[in-house]
Design an enzyme around this catalytic site. Structure first.
Site, mmCIF file in Angstrom:
data_model
loop_
_atom_site.group_PDB
_atom_site.id
_atom_site.type_symbol
_atom_site.label_atom_id
_atom_site.label_comp_id
_atom_site.label_asym_id
_atom_site.label_seq_id
_atom_site.Cartn_x
_atom_site.Cartn_y
_atom_site.Cartn_z
ATOM 1 N N SER A 139 0.855 -1.185 0.000
ATOM 2 C CA SER A 139 0.000 0.000 0.000
ATOM 3 C C SER A 139 0.887 1.229 0.000
ATOM 4 C CB SER A 139 -0.894 0.012 1.243
ATOM 5 O OG SER A 139 -1.527 1.272 1.418
ATOM 6 N N TYR A 152 -2.017 -1.242 10.110
ATOM 7 C CA TYR A 152 -2.049 -1.448 8.655
ATOM 8 C C TYR A 152 -0.774 -0.904 8.007
ATOM 9 C CZ TYR A 152 -3.845 -1.248 3.850
ATOM 10 O OH TYR A 152 -4.020 -1.408 2.493
#
Length: 249
Positions: A139, A152
């Site tokens: 990401s 995350y």
């Protein structure tokens, strides 16, 4: 054709929706036989309708022996594995001071630990082909910090570093490993982020040079490229697919 994946077998985790399904469709469109995993029976059924030739496996990859069980189903159906796309992931949106041990471990178990276990178990299958491909979905949060995604972001940063390790360790086995860093993509995961952060959608459009959020199919091209012979000399890379978001610094 350098992008032709005919005769190759791909496994896409979390491939029953969102980015994973976008990648799975692209791999299939370029000739690969595709297997996808997912935890939701309803989403798995939708994926099966979209990819009628695919093997759809219901699996929680954090469970004991899950990696080996999934790979056994893939090889029973197709006899081999050439391409592994590690896409399964989750997020728990809390500020760092609010994250419990349970929250932290839940996110890392799915985003990082299950990825490691599946990749490790897949190594002999990929090595046997002599032209193995590992594509890890990280990401742009591996590059940027958001106050409500500590676990995350940490997990995705670790995925990028782990990918570089794989690239150096497994090059002698004919295996390439690359990370894809999606930006703001319209998925169920980011839909929940938009509910959590009013104005998020508009702010990211304003900051993105291409002036829009991405769609799952925007990740299909990079997946097909990295899986193909066209990317034979590409390994250890971390490639943003973000409409120019990371280029803004």
């Amino acid at each position: 054709m350098m992008w032709d994946l005919s005769g190759r077998v791909a496994l896409v985790t979390g491939g029953n929706g969102g980015i994973g399904l976008g990648m799975a469709r692209a791999l299939a469109a370029n000739g690969a036989a595709v297997a996808v995993t997912g935890r939701s029976a309803a989403k798995n059924a939708q994926a099966a309708a979209t990819l009628p030739e695919a093997l759809v496996i219901e699996a929680d990859l954090t469970g004991p022996g899950a990696a080996e069980a999934v790979l056994a189903q893939v090889t029973a159906r197709f006899g081999r594995l050439d391409i592994l796309v590690n896409n399964a992931g989750t997020n728990i949106r809390k500020r760092p001071e609010e994250v419990s041990d349970e929250d932290w471990h839940r996110v890392l178990d799915i985003n990082l630990h299950s990825l490691m276990r599946l990749t490790r178990a897949a190594h002999p299958l990929l090595k046997a082909q002599g032209v193995g491909r590992v594509i890890n979905v990280a990401s742009i949060m591996a590059l940027f910090g958001l106050p409500f995604s500590p676990a995350y972001a940490a997990s995705k940063g670790a995925v990028v570093q782990y990918t570089k390790v794989l690239a150096t360790a497994w090059a002698q086995d004919g295996i390439t490993a690359n990370a894809v860093l999606p930006g703001w993509i319209e998925t169920e995961l980011t839909d929940r982020a938009r509910e959590h952060q009013p104005g998020l959608y508009e702010r990211q459009i304003a900051r993105t040079p291409l002036g829009r959020w991405g769609k799952p199919e925007d990740l299909g091209g990079i997946a097909a490229f990295l899986a193909s012979d066209a990317a034979a000399f590409v390994t250890g890379a971390a490639i943003p697919v973000d409409g120019g978001f990371a280029a803004m610094g």
